[in-house]
Design an enzyme around this catalytic site. Structure first.
Site, PDB file in Angstrom:
ATOM      1  N   ASP A  18       0.833  -1.196   0.000  1.00 19.69           N
ATOM      2  CA  ASP A  18       0.000   0.000   0.000  1.00 19.69           C
ATOM      3  C   ASP A  18       0.868   1.246   0.000  1.00 19.69           C
ATOM      4  OD1 ASP A  18      -2.536  -1.129  -0.023  1.00 19.69           O
ATOM      5  OD2 ASP A  18      -2.554  -1.404   2.149  1.00 19.69           O
ATOM      6  N   ASP A  68      -9.736  -5.932  -0.687  1.00 19.35           N
ATOM      7  CA  ASP A  68      -8.758  -5.318   0.218  1.00 19.35           C
ATOM      8  C   ASP A  68      -9.517  -4.600   1.324  1.00 19.35           C
ATOM      9  OD1 ASP A  68      -6.508  -4.146   1.332  1.00 19.35           O
ATOM     10  OD2 ASP A  68      -6.021  -2.896  -0.414  1.00 19.35           O
TER      11      ASP A  68
END
Ligand code: ZN
Length: 211
Positions: free
Chosen positions: A13, A168
């Site tokens: 991320d 996610d």
């Protein structure tokens, strides 16, 4: 540790403090991780106008780059930039963003007949359905996203496309089988893996996935 347990992707991320309030790791960290592992680097760019940095992330060792539909005014161009680097490309949708963001029709060349126009969905290798609002770890899965995943799986099947659906946010051993049943096939687990014994947590999730 995770490679040994059979984890295929390392989902990274990247947050810029603009598109999302948080700031997370950037290019130098990815470059140094690249030296340590052969895992597939799945780089999730939560940054404004990601097109600015695609060359840099490709060079840092990304295998797949996922862009947020909401973060760029030029989604098609950004997708093409990733593809031009020879990488796989994904598009991410926040919980509030409808699947129709993938419909936008793209002219390949001026004069292309309407029947041959492509839409965003035709161009990507993966769609990332955010199952929490991006920006922070440790949030709970938004149950309403079940319908979005099912609908997207139905569209992909109907069009006969070979596209992964990644989820996610809030994925754990408890809900991974359910989310898989909705139609997702790539699962990101953050807190559920790293807040505890990493190897055994990863194993629990992988087992729940196969169950
Ligand atoms: Zn992510």
């Amino acid at each position: 540790i995770l490679e040994k347990e059979g984890v295929e992707y390392l989902h990274i991320d990247v947050m810029d403090g603009m598109f999302v309030p948080n700031i997370s790791l950037g290019l130098p960290v990815i470059k140094s991780l690249r030296k340590e592992t052969e895992a597939l680097f799945d780089v999730h760019l939560m940054i404004e106008e990601p097109g600015r940095y695609i060359d840099d992330f490709a060079e840092a060792g990304a295998d797949l780059i996922t862009l947020h539909a909401e973060a760029t005014k030029h989604l098609h161009r950004a997708i093409q930039q990733v593809k031009a680097k020879g990488l796989k490309v994904g598009v991410a949708l926040n919980p509030a963003t409808p699947l129709s963001a993938l419909d936008y029709v793209v002219a390949i060349n001026p004069g292309t007949p309407v029947s041959q126009l492509e839409c965003v969905l035709d161009l990507v290798d993966m769609v990332l359905i955010m199952t929490v609002n991006p920006g922070y770890g440790g949030q709970s899965y938004i149950a309403k996203m079940d319908d979005k995943i099912k609908e997207l799986r139905a569209i992909i099947n109907e069009k006969g496309l070979d596209i992964d659906i990644e989820v996610d946010g809030g994925i754990s051993a408890k809900n991974v089988a359910h989310v898989k049943e909705c139609g997702a096939n790539v699962f990101v687990a953050g807190s559920a893996v790293f807040n505890g014994d990493i190897a055994s947590s990863a194993k629990d999730i992988l087992e729940a996935m196969e169950a």
